[in-house]
Write a protein that holds these residues in place. Sequence first.
Motif, PDB file in Angstrom:
ATOM      1  N   GLU A  97      -1.429  10.212   6.273  1.00  0.00           N
ATOM      2  CA  GLU A  97      -2.478   9.602   5.456  1.00  0.00           C
ATOM      3  C   GLU A  97      -2.604  10.303   4.114  1.00  0.00           C
ATOM      4  O   GLU A  97      -2.796   9.652   3.076  1.00  0.00           O
ATOM      5  CB  GLU A  97      -3.817   9.614   6.186  1.00  0.00           C
ATOM      6  N   ALA A  98      -2.505  11.630   4.117  1.00  0.00           N
ATOM      7  CA  ALA A  98      -2.577  12.370   2.854  1.00  0.00           C
ATOM      8  C   ALA A  98      -1.410  12.002   1.944  1.00  0.00           C
ATOM      9  O   ALA A  98      -1.572  11.877   0.726  1.00  0.00           O
ATOM     10  CB  ALA A  98      -2.582  13.869   3.130  1.00  0.00           C
ATOM     11  N   MET A  99      -0.236  11.806   2.522  1.00  0.00           N
ATOM     12  CA  MET A  99       0.924  11.419   1.735  1.00  0.00           C
ATOM     13  C   MET A  99       0.736  10.040   1.107  1.00  0.00           C
ATOM     14  O   MET A  99       1.116   9.787  -0.033  1.00  0.00           O
ATOM     15  CB  MET A  99       2.178  11.433   2.620  1.00  0.00           C
ATOM     16  N   ALA A 100       0.117   9.123   1.876  1.00  0.00           N
ATOM     17  CA  ALA A 100      -0.051   7.746   1.416  1.00  0.00           C
ATOM     18  C   ALA A 100      -1.229   7.573   0.456  1.00  0.00           C
ATOM     19  O   ALA A 100      -1.316   6.553  -0.238  1.00  0.00           O
ATOM     20  CB  ALA A 100      -0.240   6.822   2.622  1.00  0.00           C
ATOM     21  N   TRP A 101      -2.120   8.536   0.385  1.00  0.00           N
ATOM     22  CA  TRP A 101      -3.362   8.391  -0.364  1.00  0.00           C
ATOM     23  C   TRP A 101      -3.193   7.973  -1.834  1.00  0.00           C
ATOM     24  O   TRP A 101      -3.952   7.123  -2.327  1.00  0.00           O
ATOM     25  CB  TRP A 101      -4.165   9.686  -0.278  1.00  0.00           C
ATOM     26  N   PRO A 102      -2.223   8.507  -2.582  1.00  0.00           N
ATOM     27  CA  PRO A 102      -2.103   8.104  -3.988  1.00  0.00           C
ATOM     28  C   PRO A 102      -1.846   6.612  -4.192  1.00  0.00           C
ATOM     29  O   PRO A 102      -2.051   6.095  -5.294  1.00  0.00           O
ATOM     30  CB  PRO A 102      -0.911   8.934  -4.487  1.00  0.00           C
ATOM     31  N   LEU A 103      -1.403   5.907  -3.146  1.00  0.00           N
ATOM     32  CA  LEU A 103      -1.088   4.485  -3.266  1.00  0.00           C
ATOM     33  C   LEU A 103      -2.165   3.599  -2.646  1.00  0.00           C
ATOM     34  O   LEU A 103      -1.920   2.421  -2.370  1.00  0.00           O
ATOM     35  CB  LEU A 103       0.264   4.197  -2.600  1.00  0.00           C
ATOM     36  N   LYS A 104      -3.352   4.150  -2.463  1.00  0.00           N
ATOM     37  CA  LYS A 104      -4.408   3.410  -1.764  1.00  0.00           C
ATOM     38  C   LYS A 104      -4.867   2.159  -2.507  1.00  0.00           C
ATOM     39  O   LYS A 104      -5.438   1.248  -1.900  1.00  0.00           O
ATOM     40  CB  LYS A 104      -5.613   4.319  -1.503  1.00  0.00           C
ATOM     41  N   GLU A 105      -4.645   2.093  -3.805  1.00  0.00           N
ATOM     42  CA  GLU A 105      -5.066   0.932  -4.584  1.00  0.00           C
ATOM     43  C   GLU A 105      -3.973  -0.122  -4.710  1.00  0.00           C
ATOM     44  O   GLU A 105      -4.213  -1.215  -5.240  1.00  0.00           O
ATOM     45  CB  GLU A 105      -5.508   1.370  -5.984  1.00  0.00           C
ATOM     46  N   GLU A 106      -2.785   0.189  -4.234  1.00  0.00           N
ATOM     47  CA  GLU A 106      -1.674  -0.744  -4.358  1.00  0.00           C
ATOM     48  C   GLU A 106      -1.862  -1.946  -3.435  1.00  0.00           C
ATOM     49  O   GLU A 106      -2.265  -1.803  -2.279  1.00  0.00           O
ATOM     50  CB  GLU A 106      -0.354  -0.047  -4.005  1.00  0.00           C
ATOM     51  N   ASP A 107      -1.547  -3.120  -3.950  1.00  0.00           N
ATOM     52  CA  ASP A 107      -1.603  -4.336  -3.135  1.00  0.00           C
ATOM     53  C   ASP A 107      -0.262  -4.505  -2.422  1.00  0.00           C
ATOM     54  O   ASP A 107       0.514  -5.429  -2.690  1.00  0.00           O
ATOM     55  CB  ASP A 107      -1.905  -5.557  -4.009  1.00  0.00           C
ATOM     56  N   ALA A 108       0.013  -3.562  -1.527  1.00  0.00           N
ATOM     57  CA  ALA A 108       1.278  -3.531  -0.805  1.00  0.00           C
ATOM     58  C   ALA A 108       1.066  -2.773   0.501  1.00  0.00           C
ATOM     59  O   ALA A 108       0.075  -2.051   0.669  1.00  0.00           O
ATOM     60  CB  ALA A 108       2.355  -2.845  -1.647  1.00  0.00           C
ATOM     61  N   LEU A 109       1.992  -2.960   1.415  1.00  0.00           N
ATOM     62  CA  LEU A 109       1.957  -2.211   2.672  1.00  0.00           C
ATOM     63  C   LEU A 109       2.620  -0.869   2.425  1.00  0.00           C
ATOM     64  O   LEU A 109       3.821  -0.800   2.144  1.00  0.00           O
ATOM     65  CB  LEU A 109       2.684  -2.987   3.766  1.00  0.00           C
ATOM     66  N   VAL A 110       1.846   0.194   2.483  1.00  0.00           N
ATOM     67  CA  VAL A 110       2.347   1.539   2.182  1.00  0.00           C
ATOM     68  C   VAL A 110       2.778   2.221   3.476  1.00  0.00           C
ATOM     69  O   VAL A 110       1.991   2.325   4.425  1.00  0.00           O
ATOM     70  CB  VAL A 110       1.265   2.377   1.475  1.00  0.00           C
ATOM     71  N   VAL A 111       4.032   2.673   3.493  1.00  0.00           N
ATOM     72  CA  VAL A 111       4.600   3.266   4.713  1.00  0.00           C
ATOM     73  C   VAL A 111       5.136   4.657   4.399  1.00  0.00           C
ATOM     74  O   VAL A 111       6.217   4.801   3.816  1.00  0.00           O
ATOM     75  CB  VAL A 111       5.728   2.387   5.281  1.00  0.00           C
ATOM     76  N   PRO A 112       4.399   5.712   4.763  1.00  0.00           N
ATOM     77  CA  PRO A 112       4.926   7.073   4.632  1.00  0.00           C
ATOM     78  C   PRO A 112       5.817   7.396   5.826  1.00  0.00           C
ATOM     79  O   PRO A 112       5.462   7.089   6.973  1.00  0.00           O
ATOM     80  CB  PRO A 112       3.668   7.934   4.637  1.00  0.00           C
ATOM     81  N   LEU A 113       6.958   7.987   5.569  1.00  0.00           N
ATOM     82  CA  LEU A 113       7.899   8.350   6.633  1.00  0.00           C
ATOM     83  C   LEU A 113       8.406   9.765   6.403  1.00  0.00           C
ATOM     84  O   LEU A 113       8.817  10.109   5.294  1.00  0.00           O
ATOM     85  CB  LEU A 113       9.093   7.397   6.673  1.00  0.00           C
ATOM     86  N   ILE A 114       8.402  10.569   7.444  1.00  0.00           N
ATOM     87  CA  ILE A 114       8.952  11.915   7.381  1.00  0.00           C
ATOM     88  C   ILE A 114      10.144  11.977   8.319  1.00  0.00           C
ATOM     89  O   ILE A 114      10.014  11.706   9.521  1.00  0.00           O
ATOM     90  CB  ILE A 114       7.913  12.975   7.776  1.00  0.00           C
ATOM     91  N   ASP A 115      11.302  12.286   7.778  1.00  0.00           N
ATOM     92  CA  ASP A 115      12.534  12.340   8.557  1.00  0.00           C
ATOM     93  C   ASP A 115      12.425  13.435   9.620  1.00  0.00           C
ATOM     94  O   ASP A 115      12.136  14.591   9.312  1.00  0.00           O
ATOM     95  CB  ASP A 115      13.702  12.624   7.610  1.00  0.00           C
ATOM     96  N   CYS A 116      12.637  13.071  10.886  1.00  0.00           N
ATOM     97  CA  CYS A 116      12.668  14.106  11.934  1.00  0.00           C
ATOM     98  C   CYS A 116      14.003  14.087  12.671  1.00  0.00           C
ATOM     99  O   CYS A 116      14.067  14.355  13.865  1.00  0.00           O
ATOM    100  CB  CYS A 116      11.479  13.989  12.890  1.00  0.00           C
ATOM    101  N   ARG A 117      15.054  13.721  11.937  1.00  0.00           N
ATOM    102  CA  ARG A 117      16.453  13.843  12.354  1.00  0.00           C
ATOM    103  C   ARG A 117      16.857  12.771  13.372  1.00  0.00           C
ATOM    104  O   ARG A 117      16.026  12.140  14.001  1.00  0.00           O
ATOM    105  CB  ARG A 117      16.745  15.243  12.896  1.00  0.00           C
ATOM    106  N   ASN A 118      18.184  12.619  13.495  1.00  0.00           N
ATOM    107  CA  ASN A 118      18.776  11.665  14.437  1.00  0.00           C
ATOM    108  C   ASN A 118      18.281  10.239  14.217  1.00  0.00           C
ATOM    109  O   ASN A 118      18.030   9.503  15.171  1.00  0.00           O
ATOM    110  CB  ASN A 118      18.503  12.100  15.888  1.00  0.00           C
ATOM    111  N   LYS A 119      18.146   9.866  12.937  1.00  0.00           N
ATOM    112  CA  LYS A 119      17.690   8.529  12.558  1.00  0.00           C
ATOM    113  C   LYS A 119      16.325   8.188  13.156  1.00  0.00           C
ATOM    114  O   LYS A 119      16.055   7.065  13.573  1.00  0.00           O
ATOM    115  CB  LYS A 119      18.735   7.469  12.942  1.00  0.00           C
ATOM    116  N   ARG A 120      15.480   9.195  13.208  1.00  0.00           N
ATOM    117  CA  ARG A 120      14.113   9.035  13.683  1.00  0.00           C
ATOM    118  C   ARG A 120      13.157   9.522  12.605  1.00  0.00           C
ATOM    119  O   ARG A 120      13.526  10.327  11.743  1.00  0.00           O
ATOM    120  CB  ARG A 120      13.883   9.813  14.984  1.00  0.00           C
ATOM    121  N   ALA A 121      11.923   9.057  12.662  1.00  0.00           N
ATOM    122  CA  ALA A 121      10.941   9.468  11.653  1.00  0.00           C
ATOM    123  C   ALA A 121       9.546   9.429  12.236  1.00  0.00           C
ATOM    124  O   ALA A 121       9.275   8.732  13.225  1.00  0.00           O
ATOM    125  CB  ALA A 121      11.020   8.557  10.428  1.00  0.00           C
TER     126      ALA A 121
END
Length: 265
Positions: A97-121
Amino acid sequence: MKILACDTSNRACSVCLWEDGSSVDTRFRNDGLTHSQTFMPMMHDLMEKNGAAYEDLDVLACTVGPGSFTGIRIGVSAVKTMALVLEKPAVPVSSLEAMAWPLKEEDALVVPLIDCRNKRAWAAAYYRGEQVLPEVASDISEIREKVNAYRDEKLPGKKILLIGSGAKLFLETDGQDGAAGNSSASETAMAEYREGLDEIRPENVAAVAQKIAEAEEKAGNALLAKYPAAALMPVYLSKTQAERTAGEQGKEVKDIPIRYYSTND
């Protein structure tokens, strides 16, 4: 409202002094040193340089994950200890949520993803600052499918904005021929990677904490009763290595108050 907010959940280590809706000062490091070396000295320097007293704080806040096992423990342990001593509320903030916060006003679906290896996030989804898909740790193909399905049903035609170290995984198509491959490529074309927002900034942690605190106060809830220091707990991706090893050896593993997100167990 005066808030001391920090993030130690991933590679970077940061802290922010926040007052009445804006940042007073911040510290941010991502230089390879361990959080155990940098976090507390950085926090004390921030407070000292700004003439701030810990006793005057209204809220302490920190990211509780998803993220690094060791990093999360350092931040949560430090904030919990300070909040206990100061008898102040300790507000947990989602790293995503903290990562996504700067885009809170965007009229878009905001998806923050953190890579946790092996094509997983680790991922979640937000629209206009509100969470619309829960935090998960999953294969990137499953995340992509759920995000696209939500967008198509609830926000048809809206762009998907991707941020974080796992964003480029999301943009990779399955590489299949035929209809399935074409569908994947078409859906991915409606997704866009927004550069410059992969790091969790401490001022965004503070802003989310203030939002949480104000919502509780508006509801008439006492913040210290709602978020006592003793209740501050990490959010981990999966069981620790020690717990996995104990399980493999047939040893009893006691339940501990940690939320787990795992596709491995």
